[in-house]
Design a protein around this motif. Sequence first.
Motif, mmCIF file in Angstrom:
data_model
loop_
_atom_site.group_PDB
_atom_site.id
_atom_site.type_symbol
_atom_site.label_atom_id
_atom_site.label_comp_id
_atom_site.label_asym_id
_atom_site.label_seq_id
_atom_site.Cartn_x
_atom_site.Cartn_y
_atom_site.Cartn_z
ATOM 1 N N ILE A 111 -1.239 -8.934 -5.046
ATOM 2 C CA ILE A 111 -0.859 -8.428 -3.728
ATOM 3 C C ILE A 111 -1.354 -9.404 -2.670
ATOM 4 O O ILE A 111 -2.567 -9.664 -2.571
ATOM 5 C CB ILE A 111 -1.451 -7.013 -3.472
ATOM 6 C CG1 ILE A 111 -0.868 -6.002 -4.468
ATOM 7 C CG2 ILE A 111 -1.176 -6.570 -2.047
ATOM 8 C CD1 ILE A 111 -1.659 -5.881 -5.743
ATOM 9 N N HIS A 112 -0.438 -9.936 -1.901
ATOM 10 C CA HIS A 112 -0.787 -10.784 -0.761
ATOM 11 C C HIS A 112 -0.862 -9.894 0.475
ATOM 12 O O HIS A 112 0.167 -9.441 0.996
ATOM 13 C CB HIS A 112 0.260 -11.880 -0.577
ATOM 14 C CG HIS A 112 0.256 -12.899 -1.673
ATOM 15 N ND1 HIS A 112 1.339 -13.714 -1.938
ATOM 16 C CD2 HIS A 112 -0.710 -13.237 -2.575
ATOM 17 C CE1 HIS A 112 1.050 -14.503 -2.949
ATOM 18 N NE2 HIS A 112 -0.186 -14.242 -3.349
ATOM 19 N N ALA A 113 -2.075 -9.612 0.935
ATOM 20 C CA ALA A 113 -2.311 -8.666 2.028
ATOM 21 C C ALA A 113 -2.611 -9.417 3.320
ATOM 22 O O ALA A 113 -3.613 -10.147 3.394
ATOM 23 C CB ALA A 113 -3.473 -7.744 1.682
ATOM 24 N N GLY A 114 -1.769 -9.200 4.336
ATOM 25 C CA GLY A 114 -2.017 -9.838 5.626
ATOM 26 C C GLY A 114 -3.268 -9.315 6.286
ATOM 27 O O GLY A 114 -4.088 -10.077 6.809
ATOM 28 N N ARG A 115 -3.444 -8.002 6.257
ATOM 29 C CA ARG A 115 -4.656 -7.349 6.742
ATOM 30 C C ARG A 115 -5.101 -6.388 5.648
ATOM 31 O O ARG A 115 -4.296 -5.611 5.136
ATOM 32 C CB ARG A 115 -4.393 -6.600 8.047
ATOM 33 C CG ARG A 115 -4.114 -7.494 9.256
ATOM 34 C CD ARG A 115 -3.499 -6.699 10.393
ATOM 35 N NE ARG A 115 -2.154 -6.251 10.041
ATOM 36 C CZ ARG A 115 -1.448 -5.349 10.717
ATOM 37 N NH1 ARG A 115 -1.968 -4.777 11.794
ATOM 38 N NH2 ARG A 115 -0.230 -5.012 10.324
ATOM 39 N N LEU A 116 -6.382 -6.411 5.321
ATOM 40 C CA LEU A 116 -6.885 -5.610 4.202
ATOM 41 C C LEU A 116 -8.123 -4.828 4.620
ATOM 42 O O LEU A 116 -9.124 -5.406 5.034
ATOM 43 C CB LEU A 116 -7.228 -6.517 3.015
ATOM 44 C CG LEU A 116 -7.828 -5.823 1.790
ATOM 45 C CD1 LEU A 116 -6.816 -4.879 1.154
ATOM 46 C CD2 LEU A 116 -8.322 -6.854 0.774
ATOM 47 N N LEU A 117 -8.031 -3.509 4.495
ATOM 48 C CA LEU A 117 -9.194 -2.627 4.653
ATOM 49 C C LEU A 117 -9.591 -2.196 3.243
ATOM 50 O O LEU A 117 -9.187 -1.135 2.762
ATOM 51 C CB LEU A 117 -8.850 -1.429 5.527
ATOM 52 C CG LEU A 117 -9.978 -0.420 5.772
ATOM 53 C CD1 LEU A 117 -11.167 -1.067 6.474
ATOM 54 C CD2 LEU A 117 -9.473 0.781 6.573
ATOM 55 N N ALA A 118 -10.337 -3.033 2.582
ATOM 56 C CA ALA A 118 -10.669 -2.781 1.176
ATOM 57 C C ALA A 118 -11.616 -1.602 1.016
ATOM 58 O O ALA A 118 -11.494 -0.824 0.074
ATOM 59 C CB ALA A 118 -11.271 -4.035 0.544
ATOM 60 N N VAL A 119 -12.561 -1.472 1.954
ATOM 61 C CA VAL A 119 -13.545 -0.381 1.907
ATOM 62 C C VAL A 119 -13.548 0.301 3.268
ATOM 63 O O VAL A 119 -14.163 -0.195 4.215
ATOM 64 C CB VAL A 119 -14.957 -0.916 1.576
ATOM 65 C CG1 VAL A 119 -15.939 0.246 1.467
ATOM 66 C CG2 VAL A 119 -14.942 -1.741 0.300
ATOM 67 N N PRO A 120 -12.840 1.420 3.407
ATOM 68 C CA PRO A 120 -12.824 2.111 4.701
ATOM 69 C C PRO A 120 -14.237 2.425 5.184
ATOM 70 O O PRO A 120 -15.082 2.913 4.441
ATOM 71 C CB PRO A 120 -12.024 3.374 4.395
ATOM 72 C CG PRO A 120 -11.057 2.919 3.331
ATOM 73 C CD PRO A 120 -11.880 2.005 2.461
#
Length: 435
Positions: free
Chosen positions: A24-33
């Motif tokens: 997955i190519h994520a432009g913006r990533l909130l991996a851990v809310p």
Amino acid sequence: MKRLLPFALALLPVTAEAADYAVIHAGRLLAVPGGAVTQNQTVIIKDGVVERVAGGFLTADAIGANSDDTVAVHDLKNMFVLPGLIDGHVHILSENNPRARLQRVEMSDADNAIAGAGFAKKTLMAGFTTVRDVGAGSGDAIFALRDGIARGDVAGPRIYASGATISVTGGHGDGTQGYADEIADVLHSKGVCDGVSECRKAVREEVRRGADHIKLTATAGVLSNTAAGLEQQFFDDELKAIMESAHAMGRKVTAHAHGVNGINAALRAGVDSIEHGTYLDAESIRLFKRNNAYLVPTILAGVTVAEWAADPTSFLLPPQRAKAAEVGPKMLDMARRAHDGGVKIAFGTDTGVSKHGENAREFALLVQAGMTPMEAIHAATVAGADNLGKSDMLGSIAPGKYGDLVAVEGDPLEDITELEDIDFVMKQGVAYKTN
């Protein structure tokens, strides 16, 4: 590498073979809310589990796959990616409607399982990759649906199910009020119990039948067809017996509770979470914090029943209408007071009261109750996983956890209603929705 699977492969049926790797190519990533949003990241999922998160957009050739591995690359460079959402309070087999009372005697467990499969797909498409079902009639249908989804026979969220609700005779979880006795005898739930001995046996029976957790009705409820108020229904010794029996068998316990005496009695008895919590008070907040217990406020259910109560043509029966008019408008303020008091909140909707697939409406209501968008998302991810006792597998995008993630085009930290229109859904490395 064996072959590069196109993005469109994600649209194949649930029985399609998943790729060995999902990239997955994520432009913006909130991996851990609750943590930071990072830019331009690659999430690498192998065999349904997150292997690692790397900076930049790695190519398929750069992830370290073997020559015979299949790789599916998903281009989310223009999207905001976050963990799969968790709804901690659903009734996935049914949806309230004018025929609901008749359907209880018209539909078999097989019918309910088929209906539940349809509702499960709507729930997954809405971005909820995990749900906790908290009460489903006999329990046979929900266990069959849970297991069918786990096998990959049916598209739906991962289900943790309680089976039959533990209730006193004639209580909110009994569900036989208003039926002729000969019909009520057939509908009588396996979870109904009176006295310490019966309550212990009822809990053990649900565990034997496959329950992942135990749900009880500590107080009366809104949609039961009886004018029994909204207060405590189990006696304190019965509540203690339920908690001890469930915990001894490795099961968490959650309690439906509206009235303050029932809320506080359940918390004193050692319950792990409270559903609804309408009339909680300062003592309740103290007990929540002392016990490290969660509140699942289900504000959407309150909004829904209040709308029905205000509509003279709705299908509510007189006892239901009176309670709905009383309870519904109070739930937003209840959630605000709990949040202000520092109570741990996990996301839950009571969907089945409201429509399946609209679960994300709860986010805006949590924000109205004083939570920040980040806190609301945390409630449906990190806190949701903790509430289930599954933090090792769910709640964030991190190595060793299930490859569950969703994406939207906008920024839900700026506008939480972005989550009401999820654009991409992946569960255990398989993409079920791509637009």
